[in-house]
Scaffold this active site. Structure first.
Site, mmCIF file in Angstrom:
data_model
loop_
_atom_site.group_PDB
_atom_site.id
_atom_site.type_symbol
_atom_site.label_atom_id
_atom_site.label_comp_id
_atom_site.label_asym_id
_atom_site.label_seq_id
_atom_site.Cartn_x
_atom_site.Cartn_y
_atom_site.Cartn_z
ATOM 1 N N CYS A 183 -8.996 10.119 15.250
ATOM 2 C CA CYS A 183 -8.796 11.576 15.195
ATOM 3 C C CYS A 183 -9.322 12.139 13.871
ATOM 4 O O CYS A 183 -8.713 11.939 12.809
ATOM 5 C CB CYS A 183 -7.317 11.898 15.377
ATOM 6 S SG CYS A 183 -6.887 13.622 15.110
ATOM 7 N N CYS A 221 -6.952 14.635 12.114
ATOM 8 C CA CYS A 221 -5.816 13.924 11.515
ATOM 9 C C CYS A 221 -6.145 13.483 10.096
ATOM 10 O O CYS A 221 -5.298 13.534 9.194
ATOM 11 C CB CYS A 221 -5.448 12.708 12.356
ATOM 12 S SG CYS A 221 -4.890 13.063 14.036
#
Length: 324
Positions: free
Chosen positions: A92, A95
């Protein structure tokens, strides 16, 4: 006539006093208080959060959480300080933008809150249980309940505001100290408590207040008397405010003291939702010191009612929404 209390001849006032006494009889729930003490004791058995502990070490303000450690590191710990869940995955990209920001803010928080990082790929059951729809996902836990959340990477300024408002609306920023009394919870069976509750049963709030204060004078950390005293004081404030408090607050919407008296009266007569809603409305329409005063009073009422009450969790979430 009750000792140390003036006689009452107004039927409305007498009925109000009886109603408050009946409400208070159920408000001081020793079993619920004991349950909170046990959860807090479990949290106290672990090192308190510290900005100086290395990330991932016991007591660190930044920890990695798995399905096996979720109970102790998130749920139990949340009875000590707010816990912010950072749900992420290695693949991700957003993230990797948000996580370092949250880690830096947790270090700055000096133990006033904990960042718990959850790899959703390694812990799919947690992700499913938390109803994660997308990542990065951030969820805040306080005393075992989800109280706020957001999804997606946000700027550092907004992330800072999120954790600042979270701490203000829950623990007030207090950093936990070492465990008291080796984590042992005092048994609620106590003849001094029996005397205080007997005063409650006969509607003598002044005597009950004096009894709880006497306990705290000799045992400031008594696990029951502190909360019970705050409850009794709330009912005395509600009694003093009287039913005219609502009309007075409506006539002076900018008078924060009048607004808190109205909320005290509503809670004192057992209308928990209305008391919370009253102050939430004040928080939404005010700013600065007035807003902070309303927030602080609402958080105090949360503590009086207790997080075991199902109405407190939604109200905390509503407060976070109003603040953030």
């Amino acid at each position: 006539m009750q000792p140390n209390r003036p006689a009452r001849t107004d039927p409305r006032a007498a009925a109000q006093q009886a109603q408050m006494a009946a409400s208070l009889a159920g408000a001081v729930d020793l079993a619920a208080v004991q349950a909170r003490n046990e959860a807090a004791a479990r949290a106290a058995a672990a090192p308190p959060p510290s900005a100086t502990a290395p990330a991932g070490a016991p007591g660190s303000a930044v920890i990695d959480v798995t399905e096996a450690t979720f109970q102790s590191e998130v749920l139990d710990r949340s009875f000590q300080v707010p816990v912010v869940l950072d749900l992420w995955a290695e693949w991700c990209g957003p993230c990797k933008q948000l996580s370092p920001v949250l880690e830096r803010l947790a270090a700055e928080g000096a133990g006033s809150w904990v960042l718990a990082k959850v790899d959703v790929d390694a812990n799919p059951a947690l992700a499913q249980g938390l109803r994660v729809q997308g990542i990065p996902a951030v969820k805040a836990v306080w005393q075992g309940q989800l109280v706020a959340e957001f999804t997606g990477a946000i700027p550092e300024e907004q992330a800072r505001q999120f954790v600042t408002e979270l701490v203000a609306a829950t623990s007030g920023g207090a950093v936990p100290g070492a465990a008291k009394g080796d984590g042992e919870a005092e048994e609620p069976e106590d003849p001094r408590l029996d005397a205080a509750e007997a005063a409650l049963d006969r509607g003598d709030l002044a005597a009950a207040e004096a009894a709880y204060q006497a306990i705290l004078e000799t045992e400031p950390e008594h696990p029951v008397a502190g909360l019970a005293l705050r409850q009794v004081q709330l009912f005395r404030r509600a009694e003093e405010a009287g039913p005219d408090a609502l009309a007075a607050a409506e006539a002076a919407p900018d008078d924060i003291a009048a607004q808190t008296r109205a909320a005290d009266f509503l809670l004192g007569t057992g209308d928990v939702d209305a008391a919370f809603g009253w102050l939430l409305d004040v928080v939404r329409r005010t700013a600065g010191e007035e807003r902070d005063a309303a927030r602080q009073h609402l958080v105090e009422l949360f503590g009086i009612v207790g997080d075991e009450d199902p109405r407190v969790g939604p109200a905390r979430r509503a407060l976070m929404t109003a603040l953030f």
